[in-house]
Design an enzyme around this catalytic site. Structure first.
Site, mmCIF file in Angstrom:
data_model
loop_
_atom_site.group_PDB
_atom_site.id
_atom_site.type_symbol
_atom_site.label_atom_id
_atom_site.label_comp_id
_atom_site.label_asym_id
_atom_site.label_seq_id
_atom_site.Cartn_x
_atom_site.Cartn_y
_atom_site.Cartn_z
ATOM 1 N N ARG A 1 58.281 -8.877 11.847
ATOM 2 C CA ARG A 1 56.957 -8.642 12.442
ATOM 3 C C ARG A 1 56.924 -7.345 13.258
ATOM 4 N NH1 ARG A 1 54.000 -13.295 11.513
ATOM 5 N NH2 ARG A 1 55.224 -15.180 11.136
ATOM 6 N N GLY A 2 57.666 -6.354 12.763
ATOM 7 C CA GLY A 2 57.669 -5.034 13.384
ATOM 8 C C GLY A 2 58.859 -4.758 14.268
ATOM 9 N N TYR B 1 43.361 -15.383 5.103
ATOM 10 C CA TYR B 1 43.420 -14.042 5.670
ATOM 11 C C TYR B 1 42.030 -13.445 5.818
ATOM 12 C CZ TYR B 1 48.329 -14.504 4.237
ATOM 13 O OH TYR B 1 49.622 -14.946 4.045
#
Length: 333
Positions: free
Chosen positions: A208-209, A55
């Site tokens: 994912r939203g 990340y």
């Protein structure tokens, strides 16, 4: 905050996925904003924090390590190796490498960035299919014996791979995408986790939203948002899935919660042992997510949700061909 078991640890029923504070969903917030969000999560009772070497190519671990340094004894710290940024002449690129020497180096690098002597739960981020899973897990078990990590996890693996790994060393957790619109874990790996005493950790629990209900136009996504490479977020496919949201939001209103809370509450009700780790860059959304632990759904509402959003009603695969080849999860026919 309600509590659940993560291997030997008692942790908050909802953890915090820290990835999008540094990576993947457009421009990340300033470090001080990310640090403030992590501190707010602590205030709300979150005790499980999830990061990875990948990340931000290490920047997320630096952020998480700094933000949690004064609270290290109060939290369960999770990170991942076996997939990290590697420098090439034309820039840093993501590389999957499950060879023992790579895993050992990834772990040493993560320990330094996190500013800690030991990582509570360390995952193999992806199974490197060029390396037997037994070899990669063997390297992880060496790290346990060396006191570098306490527990071993796997990410995006099948039930078969989990069982092979568990035969080498107990696997404390499996982390895979799981939400109403990604139900692959229900094929086999959830059952394997239950049989082996392995905790299931659900990433991307609000699709994912999508299940937040406010992303209506995917053309507004940043050019470097990873969803642009995901088939379900292609303009035509996303438009085909949008009609699901109207009935979904109606159930949220009926349950007295937000759409995001409904998705998280569905997971918490679906399995009283799994732990979702939603991520966000927004403190208000963080507070909303954590409050999902108190949402109560009836059996009838659970049934309606599952009839509405499932592998038969959702259009498009979750990954493109390249990304799908990198994971080991079971797929629906």
């Amino acid at each position: 905050m309600k509590q659940r078991q993560l291997g030997p640890y008692t942790v908050s029923a909802i953890g915090l996925g820290c990835m999008n504070l540094s990576h993947a969903y457009g421009a990340p917030p300033a470090p001080e904003v990310g640090e403030a969000l992590i501190h707010r999560a602590l205030d709300l009772g979150v005790t499980m924090f999830d990061t990875a070497a990948l990340y931000g190519f290490g920047t997320n671990e630096l952020l998480v390590g700094k933000a949690l340094k004064a609270h290290r004894s109060e939290i369960t710290l999770c990170s991942k190796g076996g997939m990290a940024g590697v420098s090439f002449p034309d820039g840093v690129k993501r590389v999957i490498n499950g060879r023992p020497e790579a895993i050992r180096q990834n772990c040493e690098d993560s320990l330094a960035r996190l500013g800690t002597d030991v990582i509570d739960l360390y995952y193999l981020h992806r199974w490197d299919k060029q390396v037997p899973i037994e070899d990669s897990v063997g390297a992880l078990s060496d790290l346990v014996r060396a006191g570098k990590i306490r527990e071993i996890g796997l990410s995006e693996v099948s039930a078969t791979t989990l069982r092979k790994a568990h035969a080498v060393h107990p696997i404390a957790a499996v982390q895979t995408e799981y939400s109403l619109w990604t139900r692959n874990p229900e094929i086999a790996v959830l059952k394997a986790c239950e049989e082996l005493g392995t905790t299931f950790v659900a990433f991307s629990p609000v699709a994912r939203g999508f299940l937040c209900g406010d992303l209506r136009d995917v053309s507004t996504l940043a050019v470097n948002d990873i969803r642009r490479a995901m088939p379900r977020f292609a303009a035509d496919t996303y438009a085909a899935n949008l009609p699901l949201l109207d009935a979904y939001q109606a159930i949220a209103r009926e349950a007295g919660c937000t759409p995001a809370q409904l998705g998280l509450a569905w997971l918490l009700h679906k399995d009283n042992k799994l732990i979702p780790i939603p991520g966000t860059q927004n403190i208000r959304h963080l507070e909303d997510n954590i409050a999902a632990a108190d949402v109560v759904l009836s059996a009838e509402q659970m049934q309606r949700l599952e009839a509405l959003i499932n592998p038969q009603t959702v259009k498009g695969p979750r990954y493109n061909a390249v990304n799908a080849s990198e994971v080991d999860t079971e797929e629906f026919a």
